[in-house]
Design a protein around this motif. Structure first.
Motif, PDB file in Angstrom:
ATOM      1  N   UNK A 218      49.832 -23.585  10.508  1.00 57.51           N
ATOM      2  CA  UNK A 218      50.789 -24.128  11.470  1.00 57.51           C
ATOM      3  C   UNK A 218      51.801 -23.342  11.170  1.00 57.51           C
ATOM      4  N   UNK A 219      52.311 -23.518  10.078  1.00 57.87           N
ATOM      5  CA  UNK A 219      54.269 -23.007  10.491  1.00 57.87           C
ATOM      6  C   UNK A 219      54.531 -21.558  10.480  1.00 57.87           C
ATOM      7  N   UNK A 220      53.021 -20.670   9.894  1.00 64.67           N
ATOM      8  CA  UNK A 220      53.259 -19.069  10.646  1.00 64.67           C
ATOM      9  C   UNK A 220      53.032 -18.867  12.018  1.00 64.67           C
ATOM     10  N   UNK A 221      52.084 -19.732  12.740  1.00 72.41           N
ATOM     11  CA  UNK A 221      51.995 -19.982  13.778  1.00 72.41           C
ATOM     12  C   UNK A 221      53.029 -20.460  14.550  1.00 72.41           C
ATOM     13  N   UNK A 226      55.158 -19.834  20.531  1.00 64.68           N
ATOM     14  CA  UNK A 226      56.959 -20.226  21.362  1.00 64.68           C
ATOM     15  C   UNK A 226      57.021 -19.135  22.107  1.00 64.68           C
ATOM     16  N   UNK A 227      56.390 -18.174  22.154  1.00 65.19           N
ATOM     17  CA  UNK A 227      56.985 -17.235  22.701  1.00 65.19           C
ATOM     18  C   UNK A 227      55.559 -16.337  23.541  1.00 65.19           C
ATOM     19  N   UNK A 232      47.501 -22.981  24.019  1.00 65.64           N
ATOM     20  CA  UNK A 232      46.141 -23.498  23.454  1.00 65.64           C
ATOM     21  C   UNK A 232      45.505 -24.036  25.017  1.00 65.64           C
ATOM     22  N   UNK A 233      44.322 -23.936  24.860  1.00 68.35           N
ATOM     23  CA  UNK A 233      43.280 -24.115  25.840  1.00 68.35           C
ATOM     24  C   UNK A 233      42.456 -25.150  25.712  1.00 68.35           C
ATOM     25  N   UNK A 234      42.855 -26.036  24.692  1.00 66.66           N
ATOM     26  CA  UNK A 234      41.939 -27.358  24.961  1.00 66.66           C
ATOM     27  C   UNK A 234      40.937 -27.268  23.322  1.00 66.66           C
ATOM     28  N   UNK A 235      39.804 -27.571  24.051  1.00 65.95           N
ATOM     29  CA  UNK A 235      38.467 -27.746  23.018  1.00 65.95           C
ATOM     30  C   UNK A 235      37.534 -27.430  23.502  1.00 65.95           C
TER      31      UNK A 235
END
Length: 509
Positions: A218-221, A226-227, A232-235
């Protein structure tokens, strides 16, 4: 008289003690197997307990062979029972003497593996096993690799972080759907199966993601979300089932396997889809696919069709699309993970009524010829170990087809020496596969001698290595304990000689 609070407390304590003892037993057996195979020297004598001399001179005795148990060390003139924690301490001391090296991280992994087993056992009490026998077999491996010091380590993270994705806990879960912007897509091969999972918005390509890996990275992505390079498209609207490999999931609704990166050390390696492996994948998979197509037999190869990822997180977000089962499975066959035959699961055909000699010959006939033909005729070294071998059985539980998988572990003789390639094949096919299945079968049927039939199955005209194998005094056994203790690369297999049961078996005409 109704039970009292004190009775409940005693029952709880008894259950906890039983669970702890069971976790110790599961975790101790593979660690003992490594210690005894790699550095201990067996002493003469027969009986219910085998005695070994350790590098420092101490004596260790165990009960059993395939799953050694109840370890005891001889000190102060008597035998002392070793719990798992004491066994880990003894192993670290003996390896320090044997190698002159220290490795404080590995004992911590051994303890983590034991704690993971305890968490898995507790979770399985509350979980419902899948009805499908194939999925049950993939999710059966509480011990896991029978010759690894920490086969169930999960990177030291708390159980709450990984239990939702653990096959051994009968997990099932949807995948997270991401969109990766078109100018950031990196892919090769046939990735159409990924696009069929769900629609992507204009300007983006669909990228399914493993939810555990998203938590880990998560931190690296965060900057890419942000840009707008990632959205995210859901599951998915369906669940996937993690297989024994943990990072590979099965999507039955789409007849598809998906293999992901996981930034966690599992057995010997951090389980990423490494760039150098992905970039040679098409060449390797094409060679294996051609080898199986030329064989004309029932054996099948589950092709790794292609991969997709994001160029800015090439290894972290890589996903590999693999063939499902339906297009390869013979009618009436039920696929089962070969490793589950050895460890055991509800529905294991070895537990049913069978003619052990007939079953063993059928297993050999399905598993051995495709691996030998791929090597001899096409220069392909299958990684034919228990976790990469599926065996389809008929209604009577008799093997009728072998299915192999995982192009990442395949070697080509054009890239490795013939001798090294043959050594790897013998380790995977004979030591890791046939010896283990034969051991599980003879444990149930002590009168069976599996090795004359194995000698016949390993006969192939024009393959001198196979001829030599049947008379060689030893087989190559991978030294996972020493490999990890000395800090060797997980792919740099090291072997030690193991007595070859084929050499002592009579030829049957």
């Amino acid at each position: 008289m109704p039970p009292t609070a004190d009775d409940d407390a005693v029952a709880h304590d008894d259950a906890a003690a039983h669970g702890a003892a069971l976790a110790d037993a599961y975790a101790s057996a593979p660690l003992l197997n490594c210690l005894l195979r790699e550095v201990a020297h067996p002493l003469p004598g027969h009986g219910p307990r085998r005695v070994f001399r350790l590098p420092g001179g101490r004596l260790l005795r165990v009960r059993g062979t395939r799953r050694p148990a109840a370890p005891e060390v001889h000190t102060d003139g008597r035998w002392h029972r070793l719990g798992h924690n004491d066994l880990v301490k003894l192993v670290a001391e003996e390896l320090g003497r044997h190698t002159g090296l220290s490795h404080p991280e590995l004992p911590a992994e051994m303890l983590d593996s034991r704690d993971a087993v305890a968490a898995l056992l507790a979770a399985r009490v509350r979980a419902t096993a899948p009805r499908d026998p194939y999925l049950r077999s993939e999710q059966a491996l509480i011990t896991g690799h029978p010759y690894h010091p920490a086969p169930k380590a999960r990177g030291g993270g708390p159980p709450g972080a990984w239990l939702p994705y653990a096959p051994e806990a009968h997990a099932r879960f949807p995948l997270v759907l991401l969109g990766v912007r078109e100018d950031s897509v990196a892919e090769e091969g046939d990735t159409s199966a990924l696009d069929a999972l769900a629609p992507a918005p204009p300007g983006y390509h669909l990228l399914p993601a493993h939810p555990w890996q998203l938590d880990l990275t998560a931190p690296a992505l965060a900057p890419a979300f942000a840009d707008g390079r990632l959205v995210r498209l859901g599951v998915t609207g369906f669940d996937t089932w993690p297989t024994a490999a943990i990072r590979t999931v099965h999507a039955p609704t789409h007849d598809l396997f998906l293999k992901f990166s996981l930034d966690v050390r599992i057995t010997n390696d951090i389980r990423r889809l490494w760039r150098h492996d992905l970039e040679k994948l098409r060449r390797t998979d094409t060679a294996v696919t051609r080898a199986f197509a030329a064989s004309g037999g029932p054996a099948a190869w589950l092709a790794d069709r292609g991969y997709r990822t994001a160029s800015f997180a090439f290894e972290e977000l890589a996903v590999l699309a693999r063939d499902g089962l339906r297009g390869h499975l013979r009618p009436g066959g039920t696929p089962l993970l070969a490793a589950a035959l050895v460890e055991g699961f509800d529905g294991n055909p070895l537990d049913g009524p069978l003619d052990p000699a007939r079953w063993w010959e059928a297993y050999l006939a399905q598993v051995v010829p495709p691996a030998l033909a791929a090597f001899a005729d096409h220069g392909v070294v299958l990684e034919a170990h228990l976790q990469n071998t599926l065996i389809a059985v008929d209604a009577d539980g008799t093997p009728v087809q072998a299915l192999y998988r995982d192009a990442e572990g395949v070697k080509l003789l054009t890239d490795t020496g013939r001798a090294a390639g043959w050594e790897r094949l013998v380790y995977c096919l004979v030591v890791n596969n046939l010896l283990e299945v034969a051991g599980a079968l003879t444990e149930r049927h002590p009168g069976l001698d599996p090795w004359p039939a194995a000698r016949r199955a390993l006969t192939r005209p024009g393959l001198p290595e196979a001829t030599a194998l049947r008379t060689a005094p030893t087989l190559p056994a991978k030294t996972n304990l020493l490999l990890r203790w000395t800090g060797a690369d997980g792919a740099a297999a090291r072997y030690r000689p193991l007595p070859n049961p084929l050499a002592d078996a009579p030829d049957e005409r």
